[in-house]
Design a protein around this motif. Structure first.
Motif, mmCIF file in Angstrom:
data_model
loop_
_atom_site.group_PDB
_atom_site.id
_atom_site.type_symbol
_atom_site.label_atom_id
_atom_site.label_comp_id
_atom_site.label_asym_id
_atom_site.label_seq_id
_atom_site.Cartn_x
_atom_site.Cartn_y
_atom_site.Cartn_z
ATOM 1 N N GLY A 170 14.335 65.848 13.113
ATOM 2 C CA GLY A 170 14.973 65.108 12.032
ATOM 3 C C GLY A 170 15.437 63.725 12.406
ATOM 4 O O GLY A 170 16.031 63.041 11.584
ATOM 5 N N VAL A 171 15.202 63.297 13.722
ATOM 6 C CA VAL A 171 15.627 61.964 14.140
ATOM 7 C C VAL A 171 14.544 60.956 13.748
ATOM 8 O O VAL A 171 13.373 61.121 14.073
ATOM 9 N N LEU A 172 14.948 59.932 13.027
ATOM 10 C CA LEU A 172 14.007 58.917 12.573
ATOM 11 C C LEU A 172 13.788 57.867 13.645
ATOM 12 O O LEU A 172 14.741 57.431 14.313
ATOM 13 N N LEU A 173 12.499 57.429 13.809
ATOM 14 C CA LEU A 173 12.149 56.397 14.793
ATOM 15 C C LEU A 173 12.027 55.050 14.110
ATOM 16 O O LEU A 173 11.565 54.953 12.982
ATOM 17 N N GLU A 174 12.463 54.021 14.803
ATOM 18 C CA GLU A 174 12.358 52.688 14.253
ATOM 19 C C GLU A 174 10.908 52.216 14.307
ATOM 20 O O GLU A 174 10.161 52.575 15.218
ATOM 21 N N PRO A 175 10.463 51.435 13.341
ATOM 22 C CA PRO A 175 9.076 50.933 13.363
ATOM 23 C C PRO A 175 8.841 50.013 14.560
ATOM 24 O O PRO A 175 9.710 49.228 14.936
ATOM 25 N N VAL A 176 7.669 50.161 15.154
ATOM 26 C CA VAL A 176 7.297 49.384 16.341
ATOM 27 C C VAL A 176 6.085 48.522 15.999
ATOM 28 O O VAL A 176 5.152 48.971 15.324
ATOM 29 N N ALA A 177 6.108 47.281 16.480
ATOM 30 C CA ALA A 177 4.981 46.368 16.218
ATOM 31 C C ALA A 177 3.731 46.867 16.937
ATOM 32 O O ALA A 177 3.812 47.414 18.053
ATOM 33 N N PRO A 178 2.581 46.741 16.316
ATOM 34 C CA PRO A 178 1.349 47.206 16.968
ATOM 35 C C PRO A 178 1.051 46.402 18.234
ATOM 36 O O PRO A 178 1.457 45.241 18.377
ATOM 37 N N LEU A 179 0.355 47.039 19.173
ATOM 38 C CA LEU A 179 0.009 46.384 20.441
ATOM 39 C C LEU A 179 -0.982 45.253 20.192
ATOM 40 O O LEU A 179 -1.892 45.371 19.369
ATOM 41 N N GLU A 180 -0.787 44.169 20.912
ATOM 42 C CA GLU A 180 -1.690 43.033 20.803
ATOM 43 C C GLU A 180 -2.643 43.008 22.010
ATOM 44 O O GLU A 180 -2.245 43.338 23.132
ATOM 45 N N LEU A 181 -3.887 42.629 21.748
ATOM 46 C CA LEU A 181 -4.885 42.569 22.819
ATOM 47 C C LEU A 181 -4.659 41.326 23.672
ATOM 48 O O LEU A 181 -4.626 40.200 23.160
ATOM 49 N N SER A 182 -4.463 41.545 24.965
ATOM 50 C CA SER A 182 -4.245 40.416 25.878
ATOM 51 C C SER A 182 -5.584 39.803 26.285
ATOM 52 O O SER A 182 -6.633 40.433 26.188
ATOM 53 N N VAL A 183 -5.501 38.585 26.751
ATOM 54 C CA VAL A 183 -6.721 37.884 27.127
ATOM 55 C C VAL A 183 -7.345 38.482 28.376
ATOM 56 O O VAL A 183 -8.559 38.641 28.482
ATOM 57 N N ASN A 184 -6.539 38.855 29.345
ATOM 58 C CA ASN A 184 -7.048 39.374 30.615
ATOM 59 C C ASN A 184 -7.012 40.898 30.687
ATOM 60 O O ASN A 184 -6.841 41.474 31.756
ATOM 61 N N ARG A 185 -7.152 41.545 29.553
ATOM 62 C CA ARG A 185 -7.124 43.009 29.530
ATOM 63 C C ARG A 185 -8.374 43.568 30.207
ATOM 64 O O ARG A 185 -9.392 42.905 30.331
ATOM 65 N N TRP A 186 -8.278 44.831 30.639
ATOM 66 C CA TRP A 186 -9.417 45.492 31.277
ATOM 67 C C TRP A 186 -10.460 45.833 30.230
ATOM 68 O O TRP A 186 -10.139 46.243 29.110
ATOM 69 N N GLN A 187 -11.734 45.641 30.583
ATOM 70 C CA GLN A 187 -12.835 45.991 29.714
ATOM 71 C C GLN A 187 -13.931 46.649 30.536
ATOM 72 O O GLN A 187 -14.086 46.335 31.735
#
Length: 324
Positions: free
Chosen positions: A4-21
């Motif tokens: 019953g505990v409500l979670l606060e909204p979280v901003a979606p993850l942003e893709l970084s430039v040097n992310r692993w691919q």
């Protein structure tokens, strides 16, 4: 956390430039006209190049050279020539094949490949096969002159190693010990430079045999190698013998006979010099005898004699059988 505990909204993850691919996605993201991709592709094709697969692999290499025909700086032919040289000087036995590759590239390179920085006497940019040959000549000259700088380091390292070996041997005999002499990093680097220098000389000779280089260039190389007759260096003698063994037959024409006579007269003096070790003396003498046999190798001269001898023995054997 209880129910019953409500979670606060979280901003979606942003893709970084040097992310692993994954590597497959990274390859798609890099354009094919970058020097890194060209280097990797051409290196891979050169590693696959053999006499049996020469036509299809060489055709793919030429496609990479012509792929950037709209560029006007000539960077791709320069890059490919550098890679071919690296492979040729490291594998002396394949120099003839790499020379054939250069000849084919000169003949089939697109006339649209240009370099605005190199122009003919009329002021127009040199393009196509003429540009490729210009790059090739410059690379040959630079590598040949660079070899004369490294040969001094080779001679110094070899002399130093001989001195160290004598000292180590004397010390081992003094202590009644047997041990393998250790080679310094400088010695290995000098020996590597020496092998690459001999590979370069062989490659230059094969290019001349395919009419990629002129007789004048060959004579200039020989004169450079014969510059110090009184106190020649081992690397220079080996390079001289390697070059003349490769192109001597083609150079020894009535037109250039006088020049060749002077060359071999100096080589005879070098072979008698006390400053030349026995190995180099034998190498020079073998080349002098090769010219005296009209540039026919000794094994080619001896082969018919051995065959005739075998046939004579075969006939005598059957005659003896018939008499029995």
């Amino acid at each position: 956390m209880g129910p019953g505990v409500l979670l606060e909204p979280v901003a979606p993850l942003e893709l970084s430039v040097n992310r692993w691919q994954p590597s497959s996605l990274r390859k798609q993201a890099i354009p094919e006209d970058t020097p890194e991709i060209i280097d990797r592709k051409v290196r891979g094709l050169l590693n696959k190049l053999t006499i049996e697969r020469f036509d299809p692999i060489s055709a793919q290499i030429i496609q990479w050279v012509n792929k950037l025909e709209n560029d006007k700086d000539g960077r791709t032919p320069i890059q490919v020539i550098r890679l071919v040289f690296e492979n040729a000087i490291h594998d002396e036995t394949a120099c003839e094949m790499y020379a054939r590759l250069c000849r084919k590239m000169m003949e089939q390179i697109s006339p649209k490949v240009q370099d605005k920085g190199i122009k003919n006497p009329e002021g127009k940019p040199i393009a196509g096969g003429q540009l490729f040959r210009k790059y090739l000549l410059n690379h040959c000259q630079e590598d040949f002159e660079r070899g004369w700088v490294t040969k001094e380091a080779t001679a110094a390292a070899t002399k130093l190693k001989a001195t160290e070996d004598e000292a180590a041997k004397a010390e081992a005999e003094k202590n009644n010990e047997e041990g393998a002499a250790l080679y310094s990093e400088e010695y290995y680097a000098a020996q590597k430079a020496k092998r690459q220098g001999l590979g370069l000389i062989k490659f230059i000779g094969e290019l001349f045999k395919l009419q990629m280089l002129t007789e004048r260039i060959m004579h200039e190389c020989i004169k450079k190698l014969l510059g110090n007759v009184e106190n020649p260096e081992e690397g220079g003698i080996e390079s001289l013998c390697k070059l003349l063994a490769t192109v001597g037959k083609l150079l020894d024409t009535p037109k250039a006979r006088a020049h060749m006579d002077v060359y071999f007269s100096r080589m005879k003096d070098m072979a008698k010099s006390n400053n030349v070790n026995a190995r180099m003396q034998f190498m020079l003498q073998d080349l002098i005898e090769l010219r005296e046999r009209s540039w026919i190798p000794c094994n080619a001269v001896a082969a018919p004699r051995r065959l005739q001898r075998s046939m004579n023995e075969y006939v005598r054997f059957h005659l003896l059988l018939s008499e029995c």
